[in-house]
Enzyme design. Structure first.
Site: not given
Ligand SMILES: [Zn+2]
Lengths: 481, 525
Positions: B79, B178, B154
């Protein structure tokens, strides 16, 4: 005009001389190339996290004990939020809700009075960087080397009543911090700074007046001056019917006056909250006891010992404990001379004068206790006189000479041969009949001249008292005959 | 060879047996990224030459048969809020468009040491603030199961990359769901580990007391392989756990060995749910669950019971309060964490020069570079911490948090796990969530509990809705018992086949084709 009293509170920030910074392993250093002593943590790079340096807590504990604070056994760090280019995270890690120390005090001697100045709290925090303005291209540059240097903030209650008291308190505090070896307290390097809060009130009033604050002051002289001027300004304003505005003022040393800062710079809501990156610090009773046991003798304890055990006068003792280096020199020297008062008087006389000549602090003179003690002993036993002793001392400090060798090499030892002294005096009297005649007429002042002349011929190596005695005896012989 | 047909654990065995090389795996991954990611949008940065050189190193490790781990040679997406030295780390924000970290996060160092191949940086909501990956400053990411739907957020880029088979594994970060919610939307398995078990050093903070890095993969076994590699005490993170006597790392070592042995023997029967006590909070039913989600959950309970688990209902008060408490705490911490982005030392700086003072300079830098969702949360957090409001908002939220934590811990003294849905509904259509942010915030109701309490939670696929979108369930476990949670997940996946389903490639191909014709159109006209 009514009489007013000044009310002063001090927030002293002191840089700790730990090996590394408070939340990373960068070294604590001064005067290095900009931005060479920093890392992702102290530069506040995204994702970097603080890890508390235990040594900082240890130093803070030592200070808490030295200034009689209660120790918070579950102390915590908070974030103090504000934007400024020298603060790379835009928050300073500090302590608001659970500072490490609370409710301490320091005793100061103000005039004839012993006065207790209460300490509200003591907390740990990180220092910010330094902004450097480059006037050539009108740029401001940031040096992050100082970011994360550990600081202690020691906040007094508003218990000080004059600039003089404030300075005595500061000197006392500085001396303690130096004795317990947590900071070198070099003000010119910014390792001791103070925020000064000043208000005035009619004498007898119980309520405090509105206070103003002058931040980041780094010289005792400026602090004293700023307090005097600010209290005068406030009194005059009140007398004119004006009102004091609570504000932050900037002290301008060159203009010898303070000026209000723009209210924008002043209006901060720091939005403190516990720093979630740091866990609370648990301080065990064991840890506190260990620190207490290792605590060096504090200056006030040394002072009493000097007065009670070594027979020093109060003013002498005060000076001896003004800096740990000086106090240590005194103690080391006394161990060798066994003459405390003599040694103190040498420090107060010769060393003080030398420091003035060299325009440095007394403690900055690098004196070897062994050499210093030899000089004192040799002066006392008449090997050298005081004038010679001064010369030897200077050489011992500047060139690290061995006093005995130096005296021998330079032939500075006193003339112990009395017949040589008598011969020289007889010669001087014979060469100066006019002076002898003056003496006969009762002008005894001439003896000084005659002693001086004799000393000159002897190369300054005679015992002045002995020489004086010989001159008097010989003059009286001539007069009586 | 179709990468998607193999779990990461199976690939690890194949690598170990020399059935495939890390370089071959890397080429398959690069090929698939190049084939569909222009339409999918899972990655922000792909480092092709880096993938190849890491793969060569991994092959050397495998050949030398030393210093290798199950991850050696496995491609992995990271990420883009996790710092990678020398590789741009943007947090999907204009603010950090050109930011290249000088250091790597602890998890990245660990992965590199383990020989994993870092394929690139995956898309996310700007600074991990969002539930759809639509607030990324760069581009949206599509849900591999349906390109008209969001992948969740996210960590939407990481989830999409794994679901579409670009890489077998990914790291996400989870502050309020997330990792788990995108796993639920994309039919994947994802672990939000116990707070403090995975170092946050180098994770660009959103909310420090809630953030945790974790694995995203197709199976629980795959998650176990990543988690056992990245977890552990880290001296650079003060909130990192203290592993007394090394018990924790022993448990992880055992889990890793058990998984690899089972994979090699193709026999996971040693992982069992028999006798496990599982609590289902009654309050979960009070939420407007999509009908298929509710049904999938009931079906899951039956499967768990058949597998020998004991299911009971329990009370879970303060569920409603958990959302405001979460958003207050997260926003408050974020308001301070994101203050450093002022354009002074690094990051975006305004092109304008007509600012009156420092304050305006800061405002321009921040207003021009930070998106609306990030600005909203900064303002909310700043307000919650303001003098006069601190007690009423921030402190009260912390009190609620403490109450929730003690209630969860009470339940977990009686039960091994708490079961519930991961999200109330399946993935929404692109574009609808940001129009109703409050509804979006409320949809985090089942996930924020694990962050507020610090407990580990595992999202597992448990079905599909009528339009074929994945449904996920969530198991929450005891603190530091992440291994037991993962073992339960493995056992669940012995009973079910949801994790084996693959999205079709048709949409991916037509999306790329449409894009190509669009480009051609532009060139021709
Ligand atoms: Zn540093």
């Amino acid at each position: 005009m009514k009489s007013y009293e000044t009310v002063i509170g001090l927030e002293v920030h002191v840089e700790l001389s730990t090996r590394s910074k408070i939340f990373c392993s960068c070294p604590v250093s001064y005067g290095e190339e900009p931005n060479t002593k920093c890392c992702p943590v102290c530069m506040g790079l995204p994702g970097a996290l603080p890890v508390l340096n235990r040594e900082v807590v240890e130093y803070a504990l030592r200070t808490c004990l030295a200034v009689n604070c209660d120790i918070n056994k579950l102390t915590r760090f908070d974030r103090k939020n504000y934007f400024y280019p020298d603060l790379p995270k835009a928050y300073q890690i500090s302590q608001l809700y659970e500072p490490i120390g609370r409710d301490g005090w320091l005793e100061i001697q103000a005039g004839d009075l012993d006065k207790r100045i209460r300490i509200h709290e003591l907390h740990m925090e990180e220092d910010a960087g330094k902004l450097l303005h480059d006037p050539w291209d009108d740029q401001t540059l940031v040096d992050y080397n100082r970011c994360g240097v550990p600081l202690l903030e020691i906040v007094s209650e508003p218990d000080l009543r004059s600039a003089e008291e404030a300075l005595i308190y500061l000197e006392k505090l500085r001396s303690i911090l130096q004795f317990i070896d947590v900071s070198d307290c070099r003000m010119q390097e910014g390792s001791l700074r103070a925020d000064v809060n000043v208000s005035v009130r009619p004498i007898g009033s119980e309520e405090f007046g509105t206070r103003t604050e002058m931040k980041n002051m780094n010289s005792f002289k400026a602090i004293g001056r700023a307090i005097e001027k600010e209290s005068r300004r406030q009194i005059e304003l009140i007398e004119e019917g004006g009102a004091i505005r609570q504000e932050t003022r900037r002290w301008d040393e060159n203009k010898d006056a303070s000026f209000p800062m723009r209210s924008k710079e002043d209006a901060h809501d720091y939005r403190y909250f516990p720093d979630p990156d740091l866990t609370p610090v648990l301080i065990s009773s064991d840890w506190i006891e260990k620190v207490r046991e290792a605590l060096p003798e504090l200056p006030q304890d040394r002072r009493s010992r000097y007065i009670l055990e070594l027979g020093l006068a109060e003013y002498e003792a005060d000076l001896m404990v003004s800096h740990p280096d000086l106090s240590n020199l005194f103690e080391e020297t006394v161990k060798l001379t066994d003459k405390p008062r003599e040694t103190a008087s040498w420090i107060m006389g010769e060393l003080l004068q030398l420091s003035k000549d060299k325009s440095c602090e007394l403690a900055e003179l690098e004196v070897e206790p062994k050499a210093f003690a030899r000089i004192i002993i040799m002066t006392a036993d008449g090997t050298i006189n005081r004038i010679t002793a001064r010369k030897v001392l200077l050489a011992a400090i500047d060139e690290q000479v061995d006093p005995e060798e130096y005296i021998a090499k330079q032939g500075l030892a006193m003339i112990s041969d009395t017949s040589l002294l008598e011969q020289t005096v007889a010669q001087v009297l014979a060469d100066n009949p006019a002076s002898v005649e003056d003496y006969r007429k009762g002008k005894t002042k001439v003896t000084g001249f005659l002693v001086g002349q004799s000393m000159r011929l002897l190369g300054g190596k005679a015992d002045p008292q002995l020489l004086n005695k010989i001159v008097l005896v010989k003059l009286d012989n001539i007069v009586q005959n | 060879m179709d990468l998607r047909k193999f779990s990461a654990s199976r690939l690890a065995v194949m690598l170990s047996d020399g059935k495939i090389s890390a370089s071959e795996l890397a080429e398959l991954s690069i090929e698939r990224i190049n084939k569909i990611d222009s339409g999918l949008g899972a990655f922000v940065t792909v480092d092709e030459s880096g993938i190849r050189s890491q793969a060569l190193q991994a092959d050397a490790l495998l050949a030398a048969d030393k210093n290798r781990s199950p991850l050696t040679g496995l491609p992995l997406a990271i990420k883009d809020n996790i710092s990678t030295a020398g590789i741009r780390t943007t947090c999907a924000s204009k603010m950090l468009a050109d930011y290249v970290p000088p250091y790597s996060a602890t998890v990245v160092e660990k992965l590199r040491k383990s020989g994993a191949v870092i394929a690139g940086k995956s898309n996310l909501d700007e600074f991990a603030m969002g539930s759809t990956t639509e607030t990324s400053a760069w581009h949206i990411t599509r849900n591999p199961w349906s390109y008209e739907h969001v992948p969740g957020g996210s960590s939407g880029g990481s989830a999409a990359a794994v679901a579409a088979g670009l890489v077998p594994l990914a790291l996400g970060s989870d502050t309020g769901g997330s990792i788990r919610q995108p796993c639920s939307y994309c039919g994947l398995t994802g672990l939000k580990p116990t707070y403090g078990t995975v170092s946050r050093y180098g994770l660009i903070a959103y909310a420090s007391s809630l953030d945790q890095i974790g694995p995203i993969a197709r199976t629980s076994a795959d998650c176990a392989l990543v988690y056992t590699e990245i977890a552990g005490t880290d001296g650079r993170d003060s909130t990192s756990m203290i592993d007394n006597n090394g018990n924790f790392s022993r448990k992880l070592g055992k889990l890793k060995d058990d998984v690899m042995a089972a994979e090699r023997a193709n026999d996971f029967s040693g992982f069992s749910l028999a006798g496990k006590r599982i609590a289902v909070p009654k309050a979960f039913a009070g939420y407007e669950l999509q009908q298929e989600t509710a049904e999938a959950l009931e079906q899951a309970i039956r499967v768990l019971e058949q597998a020998g688990a004991v299911i009971s209902e329990c009370e879970l008060p303060l569920l409603e309060e958990s959302i405001p408490a979460y958003y207050l705490i997260a926003s408050a911490e974020a308001s301070a964490n994101l203050s450093r982005y002022d354009g002074v030392q690094y990051g975006y700086r305004t092109a304008r020069s007509d600012y009156a003072d420092l304050a305006e300079f800061y405002s321009l830098n921040r207003a021009e570079a930070l998106g609306p969702e990030v600005r909203t949360r900064i303002m909310l957090g700043t307000f919650a911490l303001s003098s006069g409001y601190y007690d009423a908002w921030y402190l009260k939220a912390q009190k609620v948090r403490r109450l929730i934590r003690s209630r969860y811990n009470e339940i977990l003294t009686e039960y091994d796990f708490i079961l519930g849905p991961t999200a109330p509904r399946t993935a929404p259509l692109l574009g609808v969530s940001l129009d109703d942010p409050l509804a979006m915030y409320l949809s985090d109701v089942f996930t924020v509990g694990a962050n507020l309490t610090g407990l580990p939670a595992l999202a597992l696929p448990c079905g599909f809705d009528n339009s074929g979108l994945p449904i996920g369930l969530q198991l929450t476990g005891r603190a530091y018992a992440d291994d037991e949670l993962l073992r339960a997940g493995i056992a669940w996946q012995q009973q079910t086949e949801f994790h084996l389903a693959l999205p079709s490639d048709k949409e991916a191909e037509s999306a790329v084709a449409a894009q190509l014709s669009g480009v051609r159109g532009e060139v021709e006209s």
